[in-house]
Design a protein around this motif. Structure first.
Motif, PDB file in Angstrom:
ATOM      1  N   PHE A 220      32.772 -36.421 -66.457  1.00 33.11           N
ATOM      2  CA  PHE A 220      33.592 -37.387 -66.553  1.00 33.11           C
ATOM      3  C   PHE A 220      34.491 -37.827 -65.464  1.00 33.11           C
ATOM      4  CE2 PHE A 220      37.464 -39.362 -68.324  1.00 33.11           C
ATOM      5  CZ  PHE A 220      37.158 -40.727 -68.620  1.00 33.11           C
ATOM      6  N   VAL A 221      35.271 -36.612 -65.020  1.00 33.05           N
ATOM      7  CA  VAL A 221      36.305 -36.616 -64.319  1.00 33.05           C
ATOM      8  C   VAL A 221      36.159 -37.141 -62.888  1.00 33.05           C
ATOM      9  CG1 VAL A 221      38.360 -35.493 -63.242  1.00 33.05           C
ATOM     10  CG2 VAL A 221      37.785 -35.340 -65.882  1.00 33.05           C
ATOM     11  N   PHE A 222      35.118 -36.463 -62.302  1.00 33.06           N
ATOM     12  CA  PHE A 222      34.814 -36.678 -60.724  1.00 33.06           C
ATOM     13  C   PHE A 222      34.201 -38.211 -60.753  1.00 33.06           C
ATOM     14  CE2 PHE A 222      33.418 -32.015 -60.479  1.00 33.06           C
ATOM     15  CZ  PHE A 222      34.705 -31.686 -59.980  1.00 33.06           C
ATOM     16  N   ALA A 223      33.378 -38.664 -61.526  1.00 32.83           N
ATOM     17  CA  ALA A 223      32.882 -40.234 -61.448  1.00 32.83           C
ATOM     18  C   ALA A 223      34.150 -40.884 -61.462  1.00 32.83           C
ATOM     19  CB  ALA A 223      31.935 -40.445 -62.450  1.00 32.83           C
ATOM     20  N   LEU A 224      35.044 -40.564 -62.449  1.00 35.69           N
ATOM     21  CA  LEU A 224      36.194 -41.726 -62.917  1.00 35.69           C
ATOM     22  C   LEU A 224      37.026 -41.755 -61.582  1.00 35.69           C
ATOM     23  CD1 LEU A 224      37.925 -43.381 -64.906  1.00 35.69           C
ATOM     24  CD2 LEU A 224      39.165 -41.095 -65.423  1.00 35.69           C
ATOM     25  N   ILE A 225      37.320 -40.748 -60.832  1.00 34.92           N
ATOM     26  CA  ILE A 225      38.453 -40.945 -59.744  1.00 34.92           C
ATOM     27  C   ILE A 225      37.466 -41.353 -58.522  1.00 34.92           C
ATOM     28  CG2 ILE A 225      39.903 -39.669 -58.263  1.00 34.92           C
ATOM     29  CD1 ILE A 225      40.683 -39.947 -61.345  1.00 34.92           C
ATOM     30  N   LEU A 226      36.322 -40.822 -58.245  1.00 35.11           N
ATOM     31  CA  LEU A 226      35.702 -41.066 -56.978  1.00 35.11           C
ATOM     32  C   LEU A 226      34.701 -42.331 -56.898  1.00 35.11           C
ATOM     33  CD1 LEU A 226      34.768 -37.151 -56.228  1.00 35.11           C
ATOM     34  CD2 LEU A 226      36.797 -38.507 -55.361  1.00 35.11           C
ATOM     35  N   ALA A 227      34.455 -43.017 -57.697  1.00 35.39           N
ATOM     36  CA  ALA A 227      33.801 -44.044 -57.879  1.00 35.39           C
ATOM     37  C   ALA A 227      34.357 -45.344 -58.724  1.00 35.39           C
ATOM     38  CB  ALA A 227      32.243 -43.485 -58.465  1.00 35.39           C
ATOM     39  N   SER A 228      33.729 -46.539 -58.228  1.00 32.89           N
ATOM     40  CA  SER A 228      34.194 -47.585 -58.495  1.00 32.89           C
ATOM     41  C   SER A 228      33.181 -47.978 -59.917  1.00 32.89           C
ATOM     42  CB  SER A 228      34.168 -48.692 -57.633  1.00 32.89           C
ATOM     43  OG  SER A 228      32.936 -48.876 -57.188  1.00 32.89           O
ATOM     44  N   ALA A 229      33.272 -49.221 -60.478  1.00 32.43           N
ATOM     45  CA  ALA A 229      32.701 -49.600 -61.808  1.00 32.43           C
ATOM     46  C   ALA A 229      31.244 -49.459 -61.421  1.00 32.43           C
ATOM     47  CB  ALA A 229      33.263 -50.693 -62.267  1.00 32.43           C
ATOM     48  N   ASP A 230      30.866 -49.993 -60.289  1.00 30.12           N
ATOM     49  CA  ASP A 230      29.426 -50.178 -60.135  1.00 30.12           C
ATOM     50  C   ASP A 230      28.484 -49.175 -59.738  1.00 30.12           C
ATOM     51  OD1 ASP A 230      30.527 -50.123 -57.672  1.00 30.12           O
ATOM     52  OD2 ASP A 230      29.080 -51.287 -56.803  1.00 30.12           O
ATOM     53  N   LYS A 231      29.195 -47.917 -59.669  1.00 31.75           N
ATOM     54  CA  LYS A 231      28.577 -46.639 -59.465  1.00 31.75           C
ATOM     55  C   LYS A 231      28.803 -45.474 -60.403  1.00 31.75           C
ATOM     56  CE  LYS A 231      28.161 -47.454 -54.399  1.00 31.75           C
ATOM     57  NZ  LYS A 231      28.699 -48.681 -54.401  1.00 31.75           N
ATOM     58  N   GLN A 232      29.657 -45.932 -61.310  1.00 30.38           N
ATOM     59  CA  GLN A 232      30.158 -44.966 -62.482  1.00 30.38           C
ATOM     60  C   GLN A 232      29.164 -44.816 -63.316  1.00 30.38           C
ATOM     61  OE1 GLN A 232      33.636 -46.786 -63.689  1.00 30.38           O
ATOM     62  NE2 GLN A 232      35.009 -45.727 -62.443  1.00 30.38           N
TER      63      GLN A 232
END
Length: 285
Positions: A220-232
Motif C-alpha cells: 500500500f505505502v509505496f504506491a500511495l507515495i510514488l504513484a499518481s491515481a492512474d498508476k496506483q
C-alpha cells in the motif's frame, strides 16, 4: 476403546468445524455484503436473508459510484489492472535476478557472502517509511517518479529478498553431485543450472514466486507515495470509497471480492507447486 475412538473423532470433527467457521465467517460475510446496499448493511439487527443486488459490482465496472451527494468517477478497474501488471512484472524481475543469485549463494562460498545475503534480507524487514523519503527524492532526480518502472523497481524491496532466501534453501537441499555428473558429460555451467538445478528447485521457485506476488499485491505505502491515481494499484484505489457522504461499505466489499479473486485463482492453480515447495527440505535425511 471404540467409544473413546468415536468420541475423539467427533471431538476433532466439531473442533475443525468451529475453526473453519471462525476463519471463513469474515470472508463469507464480506461476500454477502457485496450484494447489499448500504442501508441493508447498516441495518440493526443484521439479516442473513436479504434481496441481493448487483449495483455494487456495476458501480465498480462502470466507474460510476452513486452516493447521497451525487455520482463520483472512480477508476477501480484501472487500479485492478495496475495491480496485475505491477505485481506480475515485479515478481518476474525478482525471479530473473533472485534465482541465479540464490544459486550462487547456495553453491559458492565467497568473502562477505553471508553478509551480503543478510543485508538483502534486511531490506525486506525495513519499515517502508524508512526508505520512502530518500526514494522519492532519487526518483524525482532520475525521472522514475509516477512511472510503472519506478514502482516495479521499488517492489524489488519486497519480492527479491523473499525469493533469494527461500530459493537459496531449496538449492542447498539439492545434491551438487547431480550437476557435477551432468557437467562431466561435457555440458557447461549455464546448461547445468538451467536444465538440472532450476527444474529440481521448480516447486520451491513457484512457491517463492507466489508468496512474492501476494506480498507485492498487498503493498500500500509505496504506491500511495510514488504513484499518481492512474498508476496506483487496487489497495490504494480502495480509498475512493471513503467519500464525503460516508463510507460505501457495499462497494468496498465488492472491491475486496474482485481484488482477492486473481490471487485466489493463482493460488488454486499453483496449489500443487506451493505444497511441494513449502514441504521440500522439511525432512532431512
Amino acid at each position: 476403546m471404540e467409544h473413546s475412538s468415536l468420541a475423539g473423532r467427533v471431538f476433532r470433527g466439531v473442533a475443525l468445524t468451529l475453526i473453519l467457521i471462525f476463519f471463513m465467517f469474515p470472508i463469507v460475510w464480506i461476500f454477502l455484503m457485496s450484494f447489499q446496499s448500504n442501508d441493508q448493511i447498516l441495518r440493526i439487527p443484521p439479516r442473513i436473508l436479504f434481496e441481493p443486488t448487483l449495483a455494487n459490482y456495476e458501480a465498480l465496472i462502470s466507474g460510476q459510484l452513486r452516493t447521497v451527494a451525487g455520482n463520483l468517477q472512480i477508476s477501480f478497474m484501472r487500479n485492478l489492472f495496475n495491480s496485475v501488471v505491477l505485481s506480475s512484472a515485479a515478481v518476474l524481475l525478482a525471479l530473473l535476478l533472485g534465482v541465479p543469485a540464490a544459486y550462487a549463494f547456495a553453491r559458492y562460498k565467497f568473502r562477505l557472502g553471508e553478509t551480503i545475503a543478510f543485508t538483502l534480507l534486511s531490506f525486506r524487514f525495513a519499515p517502508p517509511l524508512l526508505v520512502l523519503l530518500p526514494l522519492s527524492l532519487y526518483y524525482q532526480e532520475l525521472g522514475l517518479n509516477d512511472t510503472y518502472i519506478g514502482i516495479v523497481w521499488v517492489y524489488q524491496l519486497i519480492a527479491l529478498p523473499l525469493i533469494l532466501w527461500i530459493v537459496r534453501g531449496y538449492f542447498e537441499d539439492i545434491s551438487p553431485d547431480i550437476e557435477h555428473a551432468y557437467r562431466l558429460a561435457g555440458h557447461s555451467w549455464s546448461e547445468a543450472f538451467i536444465k538440472i538445478a532450476v527444474p529440481l528447485a521448480g516447486p520451491g521457485i513457484a512457491a517463492a514466486g507466489l508468496l512474492s506476488f501476494i506480498f507485492c499485491w498487498n503493498n500500500f505505502v509505496f504506491a500511495l507515495i510514488l504513484a499518481s491515481a492512474d498508476k496506483q494499484p487496487v489497495t490504494v484505489g480502495a480509498l475512493a470509497f471513503v467519500t464525503a457522504s460516508g463510507i460505501q461499505y457495499g462497494q468496498i466489499a465488492a472491491a475486496i471480492v474482485l481484488s482477492v479473486t486473481p490471487t485466489l485463482l493463482l493460488a488454486l492453480y499453483a496449489q500443487r507447486y506451493l505444497v511441494e515447495g513449502l514441504s521440500l527440505g522439511a525432512v532431512k535425511g
